[in-house]
Design a protein around this motif. Structure first.
Motif, PDB file in Angstrom:
ATOM      1  N   ARG A  57       0.841  -1.188   0.000  1.00 20.24           N
ATOM      2  CA  ARG A  57       0.000   0.000   0.000  1.00 20.24           C
ATOM      3  C   ARG A  57       0.879   1.241   0.000  1.00 20.24           C
ATOM      4  N   ASP A  59       1.060   4.751   2.026  1.00 21.43           N
ATOM      5  CA  ASP A  59       0.566   5.364   3.251  1.00 21.43           C
ATOM      6  C   ASP A  59       0.649   6.882   3.108  1.00 21.43           C
ATOM      7  N   ASP A  66       4.476   0.564   1.825  1.00 17.89           N
ATOM      8  CA  ASP A  66       4.551  -0.464   2.860  1.00 17.89           C
ATOM      9  C   ASP A  66       4.305  -1.853   2.290  1.00 17.89           C
ATOM     10  N   GLY A 193      -4.769   2.041  -0.787  1.00 22.95           N
ATOM     11  CA  GLY A 193      -4.134   3.304  -0.491  1.00 22.95           C
ATOM     12  C   GLY A 193      -4.176   4.240  -1.680  1.00 22.95           C
ATOM     13  N   ASN A 199      -6.072   4.517   4.330  1.00 19.63           N
ATOM     14  CA  ASN A 199      -4.740   3.932   4.324  1.00 19.63           C
ATOM     15  C   ASN A 199      -4.536   2.973   5.475  1.00 19.63           C
ATOM     16  N   LYS A 201      -5.012   3.594   8.568  1.00 17.64           N
ATOM     17  CA  LYS A 201      -4.592   4.266   9.778  1.00 17.64           C
ATOM     18  C   LYS A 201      -5.529   5.435  10.079  1.00 17.64           C
TER      19      LYS A 201
END
Length: 431
Positions: A57, A59, A66, A193, A199, A201
C-alpha cells in the motif's frame, strides 16, 4: 483473500515478539536480484497478524510504501514461494499498481484481481507462487489466456463478476466476488491506499485531523516518489554486470522502462521536492503508542512540515502566465509547507518578503523589474536556515554560489532550452 479496506487498523507485531522477520531475510532471498533488492530497500516492512497473507500500500500519512505481511504465512512457505511472493508484491510497486493504475468507479478487489492475473501470468511466476493465487487458465479464469496486460484482464474479470452476480454465486452487496466462496478468485494480497478510500490508519492525525483518504496533492507526491524509487532500482540492475535484472520478466522490464521514459508531471515533481525537503522533528508523546514497547515507554510523534524559500526573479522576462500557474500549484501545497516568498533581482527586497502560511491563498505578484543575480537570494536563504529553495526565474544570469538546502529551478520551455548557465540541479519546466 481480503480487501485492505475491510481492515480498519493494521496492528504491527512488537519487535520483541517477532519470530520471523522478513525484513532481515530480504537480502538473503534477493541477493542475486539487483532490481528487486533495490526496490526492497525503499519498502517499509510491517509484520502483522491483522492480515492473513501479504499486501502492499501507499501510506499518505507517512508518505511511505509499505509491505504488510503475516509472519506465519511467510514462515510456512517454501523458499521459492517466499521469493515468488516478494517478487509479486514488488512488481505491484514497480508497475505502479499502488499509485497510477487505479481505475475510478471500479471495485478495488476487481482491480486487484486483474493486476494479480497480469503479474502471475509472467514467465517464471506461476511455478513459484502459492496455489491459492489466481492464474489465467485456472478455475474461474480457465478461459483467459496468459501474458495479457492489466487492462485486458480488468475487462474480463468485470464480465466474470457480472456473470457470477447474475447467477447468484460468490457476490457481495457491491457485486464484487465474496470471500471464501470456493471459486477460483485466489487473490491472496491487496494493494490499497491509491483509491482514496483510506490507508489503514484512520486514527492517525496528520495535517488534516481524521482524514486518511488520498487527495490529488498526495497522489502526485506518491507518483513522483514511486518514479524515483523505480529509477534507482533500474539503475542498480543496469549497473550490476553479474546479475543485471536477475529473474525480472522481460515483459515487466519493458513496461517499467516505458514508464520511466514518460515525461513526468511537473506538478508532481514540485510536490515531491517539497515533501522530501521536510525535516522530521521527533518528539515523545505519552498519548502515542510505542510499537516496540507498548504501554511501557511513550511513543514518538513527528512534526513534518517543510520551510521552503521561493525566490521570485523580478526580471521582466519571467512571464506572468508562468508565475500564475506556479502560484496556483503553491496554493495546493501550502498545507505541507510554509513558503517564504523572496523577491529579488540583483539583490533581495527584504521589505517585500512574506511568509505564506497553511490555508492561505496568494495571488501572483511582481514587485519590481530589474537585472538578475542568483547569489543574492542564495546567500539570504543559506543564512536563514531553510529546508528547501525554489528559484522561479528565466535562467538568464551567471551560475550562483552553492545552496546549503536542496535547490530547484522553475522556468519555462524557452528559457530552459537556452539557459545562461549549466546546472546539475533539477530544472522544472512550467508551461
Amino acid at each position: 483473500m481480503y480487501q485492505m479496506d475491510d481492515l480498519k487498523d493494521i496492528v504491527p507485531i512488537p519487535e520483541n515478539e517477532l519470530e520471523f522477520d522478513l525484513g532481515k531475510m530480504c537480502y538473503t532471498l534477493l541477493k542475486e536480484e539487483p532490481f528487486f533488492c533495490e526496490l526492497s530497500r525503499f519498502l517499509r516492512k510491517i509484520p502483522s497478524k491483522t492480515i492473513p497473507t501479504a499486501g502492499v500500500r501507499f501510506d499518505p500519512i507517512d508518505f511511505s510504501f509499505d509491505l504488510i505481511y503475516n509472519p506465519d504465512f511467510f514462515k510456512a512457505l517454501p523458499k521459492n514461494e517466499q521469493v515468488g511472493v516478494l517478487k509479486h508484491e514488488f512488481l505491484h510497486i514497480g508497475l505502479g499498481h499502488c499509485t497510477n493504475r487505479a481505475v475510478k468507479d471500479i471495485n478495488p478487489m476487481v482491480q486487484n484481481i486483474a493486476m494479480d492475473l497480469a503479474i502471475n501470468s509472467l514467465p517464471g511466476m506461476p511455478e513459484n507462487l502459492p496455489s491459492i493465487c489466481c492464474f489465467p487458465g485456472k478455475a474461474e479464469f480457465k478461459d483467459l489466456p496468459a501474458g495479457q496486460a492489466f487492462d485486458y484482464y480488468l475487462e474480463q474479470v468485470q464480465k466474470i463478476v457480472k456473470q457470477m452476480t447474475k447467477n447468484g454465486k460468490g457476490q457481495k452487496g457491491d457485486g464484487s466476488p465474496s470471500e471464501g466462496d470456493g471459486s477460483g478468485f485466489g487473490q491472496f494480497d491487496s494493494h490499497e491506499g491509491w483509491n482514496g478510500k483510506g490507508n489503514g490508519k484512520p486514527g492517525n492525525k496528520g495535517d488534516d485531523p481524521g482524514q486518511a483518504s488520498i487527495d490529488s496533492a498526495q497522489k502526485q507526491i506518491a507518483e513522483e516518489k514511486l518514479r524515483d524509487i523505480v529509477q534507482k532500482a533500474s539503475n542498480a540492475a543496469n549497473n550490476d554486470r553479474q546479475h543485471g535484472w536477475g529473474s525480472c520478466p522481460i515483459e515487466a522490464k519493458k513496461l517499467i522502462l516505458e514508464y520511466l521514459t514518460r515525461k513526468p508531471d511537473p506538478k508532481a515533481v514540485l510536490a515531491y521536492f517539497i515533501k522530501t525537503s521536510i525535516r522530521a522533528d521527533k518528539i515523545h508523546r505519552v498519548t502515542k503508542l510505542n510499537r516496540r514497547f507498548p504501554y511501557i515507554h511513550p511513543g514518538r510523534a513527528w512534526n513534518r512540515r517543510a520551510k521552503i524559500a521561493i525566490s521570485i526573479d523580478q526580471s521582466g522576462s519571467v512571464s506572468d502566465k508562468m508565475l500564475a500557474k506556479f502560484f496556483s500549484w503553491l496554493n495546493d501545497f501550502a498545507k505541507y509547507a510554509d513558503f517564504t516568498i523572496v523577491p529579488f533581482d540583483d539583490g533581495v527586497f527584504e521589505e517585500q518578503i512574506f511568509v505564506w502560511k497553511k490555508g492561505q491563498k496568494r495571488p501572483p505578484k511582481r514587485v519590481l523589474q530589474g537585472g538578475t543575480n542568483f547569489d543574492a537570494p542564495t546567500k539570504w536563504v543559506n543564512e536563514n536556515k531553510f529546508d528547501g529553495h525554489i528559484v522561479c526565474t528565466d535562467m538568464c544570469a551567471p551560475a550562483p554560489c552553492r545552496s546549503i538546502p536542496s535547490r530547484m529551478w522553475i522556468t519555462d520551455s524557452a528559457c530552459a532550452e537556452r539557459p545562461y548557465f549549466q546546472t546539475r540541479e533539477r530544472v522544472l519546466v512550467v508551461e
